[in-house]
Design a protein around this motif. Structure first.
Motif, PDB file in Angstrom:
ATOM      1  N   ILE A  47       0.122   7.707   3.055  1.00 40.99           N
ATOM      2  CA  ILE A  47      -0.745   8.591   2.400  1.00 40.99           C
ATOM      3  C   ILE A  47      -0.274  10.156   1.790  1.00 40.99           C
ATOM      4  O   ILE A  47      -1.146  10.939   1.048  1.00 40.99           O
ATOM      5  CB  ILE A  47      -1.735   9.539   3.728  1.00 40.99           C
ATOM      6  CG1 ILE A  47      -2.649  10.549   2.975  1.00 40.99           C
ATOM      7  CG2 ILE A  47      -0.482  10.097   5.455  1.00 40.99           C
ATOM      8  CD1 ILE A  47      -4.191   9.510   2.893  1.00 40.99           C
ATOM      9  N   ARG A  55      -0.568   9.003  -2.156  1.00 42.24           N
ATOM     10  CA  ARG A  55      -1.085   9.331  -2.116  1.00 42.24           C
ATOM     11  C   ARG A  55      -1.162  10.478  -3.044  1.00 42.24           C
ATOM     12  O   ARG A  55      -2.916  10.808  -3.835  1.00 42.24           O
ATOM     13  CB  ARG A  55      -2.258   8.571  -1.738  1.00 42.24           C
ATOM     14  CG  ARG A  55      -2.237   7.012  -1.919  1.00 42.24           C
ATOM     15  CD  ARG A  55      -2.359   5.794  -0.403  1.00 42.24           C
ATOM     16  NE  ARG A  55      -4.538   6.154  -0.610  1.00 42.24           N
ATOM     17  CZ  ARG A  55      -4.680   6.016   0.796  1.00 42.24           C
ATOM     18  NH1 ARG A  55      -4.087   6.429   1.711  1.00 42.24           N
ATOM     19  NH2 ARG A  55      -5.798   7.076   0.429  1.00 42.24           N
ATOM     20  N   TRP A  68     -10.626  15.654  -1.880  1.00 42.58           N
ATOM     21  CA  TRP A  68     -10.318  13.959  -1.732  1.00 42.58           C
ATOM     22  C   TRP A  68      -9.699  13.800  -0.906  1.00 42.58           C
ATOM     23  O   TRP A  68     -10.039  12.870  -0.235  1.00 42.58           O
ATOM     24  CB  TRP A  68      -9.270  13.797  -3.115  1.00 42.58           C
ATOM     25  CG  TRP A  68      -9.022  12.557  -3.082  1.00 42.58           C
ATOM     26  CD1 TRP A  68      -9.299  12.428  -3.854  1.00 42.58           C
ATOM     27  CD2 TRP A  68      -7.422  12.595  -2.528  1.00 42.58           C
ATOM     28  NE1 TRP A  68      -8.094  10.495  -3.678  1.00 42.58           N
ATOM     29  CE2 TRP A  68      -7.434  10.950  -3.196  1.00 42.58           C
ATOM     30  CE3 TRP A  68      -6.431  13.288  -1.723  1.00 42.58           C
ATOM     31  CZ2 TRP A  68      -6.227  10.649  -2.287  1.00 42.58           C
ATOM     32  CZ3 TRP A  68      -5.226  12.008  -1.310  1.00 42.58           C
ATOM     33  CH2 TRP A  68      -5.123  10.969  -1.951  1.00 42.58           C
ATOM     34  N   LEU A  69      -9.127  14.681  -0.535  1.00 45.90           N
ATOM     35  CA  LEU A  69      -8.115  14.144   1.324  1.00 45.90           C
ATOM     36  C   LEU A  69      -8.929  14.267   2.602  1.00 45.90           C
ATOM     37  O   LEU A  69      -8.972  13.201   2.975  1.00 45.90           O
ATOM     38  CB  LEU A  69      -7.681  15.213   1.834  1.00 45.90           C
ATOM     39  CG  LEU A  69      -6.087  15.064   2.974  1.00 45.90           C
ATOM     40  CD1 LEU A  69      -5.833  13.847   2.336  1.00 45.90           C
ATOM     41  CD2 LEU A  69      -4.756  15.847   2.700  1.00 45.90           C
ATOM     42  N   HIS A  83       1.127  -0.953  -0.024  1.00 50.48           N
ATOM     43  CA  HIS A  83      -0.341  -0.439   0.191  1.00 50.48           C
ATOM     44  C   HIS A  83       0.989   1.405  -0.180  1.00 50.48           C
ATOM     45  O   HIS A  83       1.748   1.663   0.255  1.00 50.48           O
ATOM     46  CB  HIS A  83      -0.706   0.218   1.793  1.00 50.48           C
ATOM     47  CG  HIS A  83      -1.706  -1.279   1.337  1.00 50.48           C
ATOM     48  ND1 HIS A  83      -2.951  -0.777   0.448  1.00 50.48           N
ATOM     49  CD2 HIS A  83      -2.194  -1.851   1.805  1.00 50.48           C
ATOM     50  CE1 HIS A  83      -3.699  -2.147   0.258  1.00 50.48           C
ATOM     51  NE2 HIS A  83      -3.369  -2.431   1.429  1.00 50.48           N
ATOM     52  N   LYS A 104      -2.145  12.304  -6.408  1.00 50.34           N
ATOM     53  CA  LYS A 104      -3.707  13.366  -6.748  1.00 50.34           C
ATOM     54  C   LYS A 104      -3.181  14.573  -6.857  1.00 50.34           C
ATOM     55  O   LYS A 104      -3.925  15.440  -8.014  1.00 50.34           O
ATOM     56  CB  LYS A 104      -4.879  13.301  -5.155  1.00 50.34           C
ATOM     57  CG  LYS A 104      -5.386  13.788  -5.667  1.00 50.34           C
ATOM     58  CD  LYS A 104      -6.838  12.915  -6.607  1.00 50.34           C
ATOM     59  CE  LYS A 104      -7.855  13.954  -6.834  1.00 50.34           C
ATOM     60  NZ  LYS A 104      -9.004  12.761  -7.567  1.00 50.34           N
ATOM     61  N   GLU A 152     -10.387  10.416   1.872  1.00 49.77           N
ATOM     62  CA  GLU A 152      -9.407   9.202   1.963  1.00 49.77           C
ATOM     63  C   GLU A 152      -9.122   9.878   3.701  1.00 49.77           C
ATOM     64  O   GLU A 152      -8.985   7.859   3.863  1.00 49.77           O
ATOM     65  CB  GLU A 152      -8.341  10.019   1.697  1.00 49.77           C
ATOM     66  CG  GLU A 152      -8.331   9.905   0.109  1.00 49.77           C
ATOM     67  CD  GLU A 152      -8.525   8.588  -0.698  1.00 49.77           C
ATOM     68  OE1 GLU A 152      -7.484   7.193  -0.467  1.00 49.77           O
ATOM     69  OE2 GLU A 152      -9.874   7.923  -1.131  1.00 49.77           O
ATOM     70  N   ALA A 153      -9.451  10.480   4.311  1.00 43.23           N
ATOM     71  CA  ALA A 153      -8.591  10.359   5.745  1.00 43.23           C
ATOM     72  C   ALA A 153      -9.068  11.078   6.510  1.00 43.23           C
ATOM     73  O   ALA A 153      -8.808  10.717   7.353  1.00 43.23           O
ATOM     74  CB  ALA A 153      -6.720  11.109   5.393  1.00 43.23           C
TER      75      ALA A 153
END
Length: 351
Positions: A5, A8, A119-120, A2, A12, A123-124
């Motif tokens: 963060i 990623r 988006w963040l 994986h 993005k 995601e988080a």
């Protein structure tokens, strides 16, 4: 395996048009506040009183938002395809700073920051705030702390990959992100930017006095421009790129990396002074719609163009200048008188 963060977020950010992305702890630039306060105390901000009003919030991320834990620093390239100094001395044309020849960076960068932020959050599950230029945020020292580059002797950020041509944005977040480590100063003994400044606006390396900067006078200042500055302006009508353009690190900046939104509009690459001098308010708003230039208004732009006309010595501009001697704006009228005197002297010397 994986991705982290951080990786990623980088992916993005690149997808959204950012050329650079890095991370720093919220307290990673501790001397920023001290330097800002000294700069303000010395009066180097000129009439930009908004720099004083929120100095405590500007001094550190936590001063603006106590909950912040990390800063995501982002850069969007506007690297030019042509030499920013190419129009120097062309008497009937104005020079507009590279950053203002395309779409308004406030709109483009803010839109991408908001998209990344949405988006963040999804995601988080974090909290965050996004900033570009207009908020009390010190983007340059934060970008340096996040490893995007270093603040050069001209005080702007310099990137090894993108030179001096990055629009900066920042996301403050409650996430604990792994910092990149600060950018290393690579200016060395080079002082090209200091020598290039037409008004000696750098009292020392890494220190800018806005009161001597052409960008300040042509953009931020609304009143008459002193003779000493006016004579040094040449044909610059919005901003000045000289200290950036001569930086040797720009040889690594590829125009292909520039965000398409910042590609120059044809009419702003080498604008006709005669056409700009003829603008009324409605015409100004039409020409500069969607441009950061729009915020200075018609009168300030015409004032700048009159100074450029006077410096250029092109007698063909006399009718356009003469027409402004009776302008409704006091500053425009004063600049028209100045330009008429300069053009009349040039015409007499040529005859």
């Amino acid at each position: 395996m994986h991705k982290s963060i951080e990786d990623r977020i980088r992916d993005k950010a690149a997808e959204l048009g950012f050329a650079a992305c890095g991370f720093a702890r919220a307290d990673a630039a501790p001397r920023t506040g001290e330097r800002l306060r000294q700069w303000l105390a010395d009066g180097c901000h000129g009439s930009m009183i908004w720099m004083e009003g929120r100095a405590d919030q500007r001094a550190s991320p936590a001063g603006l938002w106590p909950e912040v834990r990390s800063v995501i620093a982002l850069g969007m390239s506007y690297a030019p395809a042509v030499d920013p100094l190419a129009l120097e001395g062309v008497g009937d044309r104005g020079r507009i700073s590279v950053y203002a020849q395309g779409a308004d960076y406030h709109d483009i960068v803010k839109k991408a920051l908001k998209a990344l932020g949405r988006w963040l959050v999804a995601e988080a599950g974090c909290e965050l705030k996004v900033f570009v230029d207009t908020a009390p945020v010190m983007e340059k020292p934060l970008a340096e702390a996040a490893g995007l580059g270093w603040q050069g002797k001209h005080t702007n950020l310099v990137s090894q990959a993108h030179g001096s041509w990055l629009f900066l944005g920042a996301i403050y977040t409650t996430l604990e992100l792994a910092g990149e480590g600060g950018g290393r100063d690579r200016c060395g003994s080079c002082d090209a930017c200091q020598r290039a400044c037409p008004t000696d606006a750098f009292p020392a390396p890494y220190r800018l006095d806005a009161r001597r900067c052409i960008s300040y006078w042509t953009i931020e200042h609304a009143g008459p421009i002193p003779d000493e500055i006016a004579l040094a302006m040449g044909n610059r009508i919005y901003g000045c790129d000289d200290c950036l353009a001569v930086c040797p690190w720009n040889k690594f900046a590829a125009a292909a990396a520039a965000n398409r939104a910042f590609w120059p509009r044809a009419e702003l690459v080498a604008p006709s002074l005669a056409e700009l001098l003829a603008l009324d308010d409605a015409g100004f708003r039409q020409v500069f719609a969607g441009s950061p230039i729009k915020r200075i208004g018609r009168n300030r732009m015409v004032r700048n163009c009159l100074i450029a006309a006077g410096n250029g010595g092109d007698a063909s501009l006399l009718p356009a200048v003469r027409a402004l001697l009776d302008d409704e704006d006091d500053v425009v009228r004063e600049a028209a008188v100045w330009a008429m005197a300069r053009l009349s002297m040039a015409s007499a010397a040529a005859s």
